[in-house]
Design a protein around this motif. Structure first.
Motif, PDB file in Angstrom:
ATOM      1  N   LYS A  61       0.565  -1.384   0.080  1.00  0.00           N
ATOM      2  CA  LYS A  61      -0.246  -0.008   0.168  1.00  0.00           C
ATOM      3  C   LYS A  61       0.518   1.558   0.075  1.00  0.00           C
ATOM      4  O   LYS A  61       0.429   2.743  -0.927  1.00  0.00           O
ATOM      5  CB  LYS A  61      -0.923  -0.141   0.919  1.00  0.00           C
ATOM      6  CG  LYS A  61      -1.935  -0.884   0.889  1.00  0.00           C
ATOM      7  CD  LYS A  61      -2.722  -0.626   2.927  1.00  0.00           C
ATOM      8  CE  LYS A  61      -2.238  -0.314   3.991  1.00  0.00           C
ATOM      9  NZ  LYS A  61      -1.753  -2.050   4.355  1.00  0.00           N
ATOM     10  N   THR A 107      -1.587   7.118   7.647  1.00  0.00           N
ATOM     11  CA  THR A 107      -2.761   6.715   8.948  1.00  0.00           C
ATOM     12  C   THR A 107      -1.246   6.521  10.242  1.00  0.00           C
ATOM     13  O   THR A 107      -1.332   6.919  10.628  1.00  0.00           O
ATOM     14  CB  THR A 107      -3.808   6.303   9.160  1.00  0.00           C
ATOM     15  OG1 THR A 107      -3.723   5.273   8.837  1.00  0.00           O
ATOM     16  CG2 THR A 107      -4.643   7.095   9.059  1.00  0.00           C
ATOM     17  N   ARG A 110       3.569   7.135  13.604  1.00  0.00           N
ATOM     18  CA  ARG A 110       4.866   6.851  13.304  1.00  0.00           C
ATOM     19  C   ARG A 110       5.755   8.132  13.467  1.00  0.00           C
ATOM     20  O   ARG A 110       6.756   8.051  14.403  1.00  0.00           O
ATOM     21  CB  ARG A 110       5.934   6.814  11.895  1.00  0.00           C
ATOM     22  CG  ARG A 110       5.786   4.827  12.374  1.00  0.00           C
ATOM     23  CD  ARG A 110       6.174   3.626  11.467  1.00  0.00           C
ATOM     24  NE  ARG A 110       5.396   4.266   9.966  1.00  0.00           N
ATOM     25  CZ  ARG A 110       4.641   3.325   9.397  1.00  0.00           C
ATOM     26  NH1 ARG A 110       4.566   1.983   9.949  1.00  0.00           N
ATOM     27  NH2 ARG A 110       3.910   3.625   8.742  1.00  0.00           N
ATOM     28  N   GLU A 133      -2.013  -3.819  17.271  1.00  0.00           N
ATOM     29  CA  GLU A 133      -3.585  -3.623  17.103  1.00  0.00           C
ATOM     30  C   GLU A 133      -4.090  -2.394  16.718  1.00  0.00           C
ATOM     31  O   GLU A 133      -2.504  -1.561  16.550  1.00  0.00           O
ATOM     32  CB  GLU A 133      -4.166  -3.742  18.525  1.00  0.00           C
ATOM     33  CG  GLU A 133      -3.434  -4.920  20.036  1.00  0.00           C
ATOM     34  CD  GLU A 133      -4.548  -6.051  19.371  1.00  0.00           C
ATOM     35  OE1 GLU A 133      -5.347  -5.660  19.063  1.00  0.00           O
ATOM     36  OE2 GLU A 133      -3.799  -6.999  20.244  1.00  0.00           O
ATOM     37  N   GLY A 175      -4.120   3.338   4.413  1.00  0.00           N
ATOM     38  CA  GLY A 175      -4.527   2.811   5.723  1.00  0.00           C
ATOM     39  C   GLY A 175      -5.193   3.330   6.234  1.00  0.00           C
ATOM     40  O   GLY A 175      -5.708   3.007   7.767  1.00  0.00           O
ATOM     41  N   ARG A 230     -10.355   1.322   8.260  1.00  0.00           N
ATOM     42  CA  ARG A 230      -9.913  -0.161   9.044  1.00  0.00           C
ATOM     43  C   ARG A 230     -10.862  -0.431   9.858  1.00  0.00           C
ATOM     44  O   ARG A 230     -10.330  -1.834   9.444  1.00  0.00           O
ATOM     45  CB  ARG A 230      -8.255  -0.187   9.345  1.00  0.00           C
ATOM     46  CG  ARG A 230      -7.109   0.457   7.984  1.00  0.00           C
ATOM     47  CD  ARG A 230      -6.236   0.046   8.786  1.00  0.00           C
ATOM     48  NE  ARG A 230      -5.140   0.791   8.331  1.00  0.00           N
ATOM     49  CZ  ARG A 230      -3.702   0.119   8.636  1.00  0.00           C
ATOM     50  NH1 ARG A 230      -3.161  -1.327   9.020  1.00  0.00           N
ATOM     51  NH2 ARG A 230      -3.070   0.658   8.161  1.00  0.00           N
ATOM     52  N   GLN A 253     -14.695   3.476  11.516  1.00  0.00           N
ATOM     53  CA  GLN A 253     -13.239   4.634  11.009  1.00  0.00           C
ATOM     54  C   GLN A 253     -14.665   4.673   9.210  1.00  0.00           C
ATOM     55  O   GLN A 253     -15.056   6.016   8.632  1.00  0.00           O
ATOM     56  CB  GLN A 253     -12.362   4.253  10.228  1.00  0.00           C
ATOM     57  CG  GLN A 253     -11.826   4.028  11.756  1.00  0.00           C
ATOM     58  CD  GLN A 253     -10.373   3.574  11.609  1.00  0.00           C
ATOM     59  OE1 GLN A 253      -9.906   3.573  10.132  1.00  0.00           O
ATOM     60  NE2 GLN A 253      -9.237   3.132  12.430  1.00  0.00           N
ATOM     61  N   ARG A 308      -0.827  -8.496  13.346  1.00  0.00           N
ATOM     62  CA  ARG A 308      -1.239  -8.077  12.273  1.00  0.00           C
ATOM     63  C   ARG A 308      -1.852  -8.114  10.851  1.00  0.00           C
ATOM     64  O   ARG A 308      -2.949  -7.938  10.223  1.00  0.00           O
ATOM     65  CB  ARG A 308      -0.681  -7.257  11.280  1.00  0.00           C
ATOM     66  CG  ARG A 308      -0.017  -6.043  12.467  1.00  0.00           C
ATOM     67  CD  ARG A 308       1.492  -5.452  12.406  1.00  0.00           C
ATOM     68  NE  ARG A 308       1.766  -4.792  11.019  1.00  0.00           N
ATOM     69  CZ  ARG A 308       2.864  -4.732  10.674  1.00  0.00           C
ATOM     70  NH1 ARG A 308       4.375  -5.285  11.468  1.00  0.00           N
ATOM     71  NH2 ARG A 308       2.800  -3.864   9.302  1.00  0.00           N
TER      72      ARG A 308
HETATM   73  P1  ADP Z   1       0.982  -2.173   8.068  1.00  0.00           P
HETATM   74  O1  ADP Z   1      -0.716  -1.551   7.378  1.00  0.00           O
HETATM   75  O2  ADP Z   1       1.502  -2.497   7.263  1.00  0.00           O
HETATM   76  O3  ADP Z   1       0.455  -3.043   8.922  1.00  0.00           O
HETATM   77  P2  ADP Z   1       0.576   0.707   8.213  1.00  0.00           P
HETATM   78  O4  ADP Z   1       1.970   1.961   8.362  1.00  0.00           O
HETATM   79  O5  ADP Z   1      -0.274   1.661   7.391  1.00  0.00           O
HETATM   80  O6  ADP Z   1       1.622  -0.410   8.033  1.00  0.00           O
HETATM   81  O7  ADP Z   1      -0.239   1.408  10.200  1.00  0.00           O
HETATM   82  C1  ADP Z   1       1.396   0.960  12.148  1.00  0.00           C
HETATM   83  C2  ADP Z   1       0.182   0.518  12.620  1.00  0.00           C
HETATM   84  O8  ADP Z   1      -0.698   2.037  12.602  1.00  0.00           O
HETATM   85  C3  ADP Z   1      -0.731  -0.433  12.240  1.00  0.00           C
HETATM   86  O9  ADP Z   1      -0.574  -1.731  13.212  1.00  0.00           O
HETATM   87  C4  ADP Z   1      -1.757   0.302  13.326  1.00  0.00           C
HETATM   88  O10 ADP Z   1      -1.469   0.162  14.772  1.00  0.00           O
HETATM   89  C5  ADP Z   1      -1.654   1.741  13.577  1.00  0.00           C
HETATM   90  N1  ADP Z   1      -2.733   2.177  12.150  1.00  0.00           N
HETATM   91  C6  ADP Z   1      -2.616   2.497  10.760  1.00  0.00           C
HETATM   92  N2  ADP Z   1      -3.915   3.307  10.526  1.00  0.00           N
HETATM   93  C7  ADP Z   1      -4.371   2.916  11.584  1.00  0.00           C
HETATM   94  C8  ADP Z   1      -6.320   3.090  11.224  1.00  0.00           C
HETATM   95  N3  ADP Z   1      -6.747   3.454   9.701  1.00  0.00           N
HETATM   96  N4  ADP Z   1      -7.140   2.413  12.771  1.00  0.00           N
HETATM   97  C9  ADP Z   1      -5.871   2.399  13.431  1.00  0.00           C
HETATM   98  N5  ADP Z   1      -5.019   2.531  14.036  1.00  0.00           N
HETATM   99  C10 ADP Z   1      -4.234   2.075  12.609  1.00  0.00           C
END
Ligand code: ADP
Length: 184
Positions: A8, A26, A31, A52, A80, A83, A87, A139
């Motif tokens: 993604k 997101t 991060r 989580e 992202g 999810r 949301q 995950r």
């Molecule tokens: P990936 O999809 O590779 O796990 P992301 O960088 O998109 O990685 O997301 C990393 C973490 O950030 C997720 O595991 C979650 O903890 C948090 N996160 C990201 N987007 C969301 C979202 N829409 N709702 C809740 N938590 C999120």
């Protein structure tokens, strides 16, 4: 949309550039906040490290702020988010308030064994604290339970564009471009 490891992020950066839109990831925003030790970062970190989802209220408020910024007015690409079903509902509201809407929802499909392999490879270089094997598997499970059901929602709305996510980033990028051109 797509499970962790589907590519993604890579595709989203390229596509956001192509549509001259804001890339709203997101995961990246969380991060950044963790790195800067902001209040938001502190709220998000323990969930991320455990694989989580961050609670919906936190994530929804953050996206509402981000989409209200100037650079997202003309076009944006969400990476992202959403999810969870909560949301999805909140995003509908945010976009209605902005007088905006979604043109399409791209879903990358990749078989699970390949996903785990990619994430374990990434773990060697990313330094991401959520790229350990146990957390990676968790995950995937969270994605299956919480996020996979969203595909049907967007399919019913006629927005879903499923793209094969196997192959090189260039191959997948070309498939996305092709899928969007036949749609427009
Ligand atoms: P990936 O999809 O590779 O796990 P992301 O960088 O998109 O990685 O997301 C990393 C973490 O950030 C997720 O595991 C979650 O903890 C948090 N996160 C990201 N987007 C969301 C979202 N829409 N709702 C809740 N938590 C999120």
């Amino acid at each position: 949309m797509g499970p962790p490891g589907a590519g993604k992020g890579t595709q989203a950066v390229a596509l956001a550039e192509r549509i001259h839109g804001a890339h709203v990831s997101t995961g990246d925003i969380f991060r950044e906040n963790v790195a800067k030790e902001t209040e938001l970062g502190q709220a998000a970190k323990r969930y991320m490290d455990a694989g989580e989802y961050v609670p919906d209220e936190v994530t929804n408020a953050m996206v509402a702020d981000r989409l209200a910024q100037d650079d997202a007015r003309e076009a944006f690409l969400l990476d992202g988010y959403p999810r969870t079903l909560d949301q999805v509902a909140k995003l509908d509201q945010i976009l209605a308030d902005l007088g905006s809407g979604l043109d399409g929802v791209i879903a990358l499909t990749v078989v699970e064994d390949e996903l785990i392999g990619r994430l374990l490879e990434r773990a060697k270089v990313s330094g991401r604290s959520d790229d350990t094997e146990e957390v990676i598997r968790h995950r995937q499970e969270v994605y299956r339970n919480e996020t996979a059901p969203l595909l049907a929602v967007y399919r019913d709305r006629g927005l879903l564009i499923e793209v094969d996510g196997m192959g090189t980033p260039e191959e997948v990028g070309a498939r996305i471009a092709e899928a969007l051109s036949t749609r427009a």
